[in-house]
Design an enzyme around this catalytic site. Structure first.
Site, PDB file in Angstrom:
ATOM      1  CG  ASP A  25      -1.902   1.132   1.259  1.00  0.00           C
ATOM      2  OD1 ASP A  25      -1.629   2.178   0.645  1.00  0.00           O
ATOM      3  OD2 ASP A  25      -2.954   0.999   1.917  1.00  0.00           O
TER       4      ASP A  25
ATOM      5  CE1 TYR B  51      -7.016  10.254   0.769  1.00  0.00           C
ATOM      6  CE2 TYR B  51      -8.188   9.165  -1.015  1.00  0.00           C
ATOM      7  CZ  TYR B  51      -7.720   9.167   0.275  1.00  0.00           C
ATOM      8  OH  TYR B  51      -7.918   8.066   1.076  1.00  0.00           O
TER       9      TYR B  51
ATOM     10  NE  ARG C 262      -1.282  12.212   9.785  1.00  0.00           N
ATOM     11  CZ  ARG C 262      -1.964  11.513   8.875  1.00  0.00           C
ATOM     12  NH1 ARG C 262      -1.616  10.268   8.592  1.00  0.00           N
ATOM     13  NH2 ARG C 262      -3.017  12.029   8.276  1.00  0.00           N
TER      14      ARG C 262
END
Length: 395
Positions: free
Chosen positions: A182, A207, A354
């Site tokens: 992934d 995206y 993050r």
């Protein structure tokens, strides 16, 4: 190429955007191109657009644009559907390729949807398969001759920890297992060479670092030598060899096109196709060098200014993707306070702040200014307000 390329993006004035690892900003030209597709193509041509404007070929055409970023051979990547569906497709194909094996290996740093899709597939197959979820550092040691497939997200969505693609793929193949990667937090963030890795499959979304817009379609890579051997579990109309023959039974298309399922989302693909032109002048190794430089500056600044925050990401930049995460007990509220000051990152439970670093539109001044604002918020407890403590649906 000269980085950053701020003039290629429509970013609000004064915003320091450190969340391109979750949703990339709007590249200039995309709005105009989508309006053109709506008016001059859909509006003027109506259904003729499928032929006149090449809509049906768009998933493979854009797939080749993405393929260049991930080191895939032309014709080995196709666009469409969502990342969750692409995970399902690759894992179901992998289990068919190893019918005598029952174990799927993943790690607890994998994005939850990948694990959910694996659990759902295994439950519905009801054939004795097992999903083994281990710690990231235990993945290689968990691969043995019982394993049918290894399904790993290369860059951990929480901490940015990077798996060694070549090493784990070689270990999987040495044990006779199929490899699935992934690339949701890899594509457009770090150099990737799918062809050199020899992995059978890769999937990813567009995206984030590829700036395709909210809901942009996913991609799927299939190693060319195995593509024609797959019997797709999701046997969609557009994965048929001759969709407009309207045959009663499914007959798979050649190569990766058999992994197409539903009607292409033309407007979303058009936005992505235009957004991908930003990458025409980008060298991924140069981008990686700039990303590491920015993240190292940010870590040094935050640790000097905010001793209550603790690095959650690997300290060695070679082991870290294009993001930096910090543990902070009041991380959610602090992030909301930051966003209110036009420094946009995000939060991941239970306590991770993050920050993504995209050298396409960030420079060192942005990074230092973000750390200064964070220091003010933490030092003066500006996060401790009701409006920042209330949890929103999307964090």
């Amino acid at each position: 190429m000269s980085l950053p390329m701020k003039d290629r993006f429509d970013l609000p004035e004064g915003v320091i955007y450190l969340d391109g690892n979750s949703l990339g900003p709007l590249p200039k030209g995309v709005t105009e191109r989508v309006v053109e597709a709506m008016t001059a193509e859909w509006g003027a041509n109506l259904i003729k657009g499928w032929n006149v404007n090449g809509w049906m070929a768009q998933p493979m055409r854009v797939g080749d644009q993405v393929g260049r970023i991930i080191g895939a051979a032309p014709g080995s990547v196709v666009m469409g559907d969502t990342l969750s569906l692409k995970v399902y497709q690759t894992l179901s194909a992998a289990l068919q390729m190893r019918p005598d094996r029952k174990v799927v290996i993943s790690d607890n740093g994998n994005f939850p949807t990948d694990l959910y899709m694996a659990e759902g597939l295994i439950r519905h197959l009801d054939a004795g398969h097992e999903l083994r979820v281990v710690a990231p550092e235990e993945v290689a040691g968990a691969i043995n001759e019982d394993v049918a497939a290894v399904m790993i997200t290369q860059v951990d969505y929480r901490t940015g920890r990077v798996h060694d693609m070549d090493k784990i793929t070689a270990k999987a193949h040495g044990a006779g297992a199929v490899m699935i990667w992934d690339l949701a937090h890899s594509a457009g963030a770090i150099p990737v060479d799918m062809a050199a890795s020899n992995a059978e499959f890769a999937v990813g979304c567009t995206y984030k670092y590829l700036n395709g817009g909210p809901g942009a379609p996913a991609f799927i890579y299939v190693r060319p030598d195995v593509a024609d051997t797959i019997d797709p579990a999701l046997a969609g109309w557009l994965g048929h060899d001759a969709p407009f023959a309207f045959e009663r039974s499914y007959r798979p298309a050649g190569g990766v096109e058999r992994m197409r399922v539903g009607t292409p989302p033309v407007l979303q693909l058009t936005a992505l196709e235009e957004a991908m032109t930003v990458w025409d002048d980008v060298d991924m190794n140069d981008l990686r060098t700039a990303s590491v430089r920015l993240s190292e500056v940010f870590i040094a600044e935050v640790e000097a200014r905010c001793p209550n925050l603790h690095l959650a990401s690997p300290r060695d930049p070679a082991l870290r993707g294009s993001q930096v995460s910090f543990h902070f007990e009041h991380g959610y509220a602090a992030m909301q306070a930051l966003i209110a000051r036009d420094v946009i990152g995000d939060f991941r439970a239970p306590d991770i702040m993050r920050f993504g670093f995209t050298p396409l539109y960030l420079d060192e001044g942005d990074v230092i200014r973000a750390a200064e604002i964070l220091e003010d918020i933490i030092t003066n407890r500006l996060w401790d307000r009701p409006e920042y403590l209330a949890r929103q649906r999307v964090t």
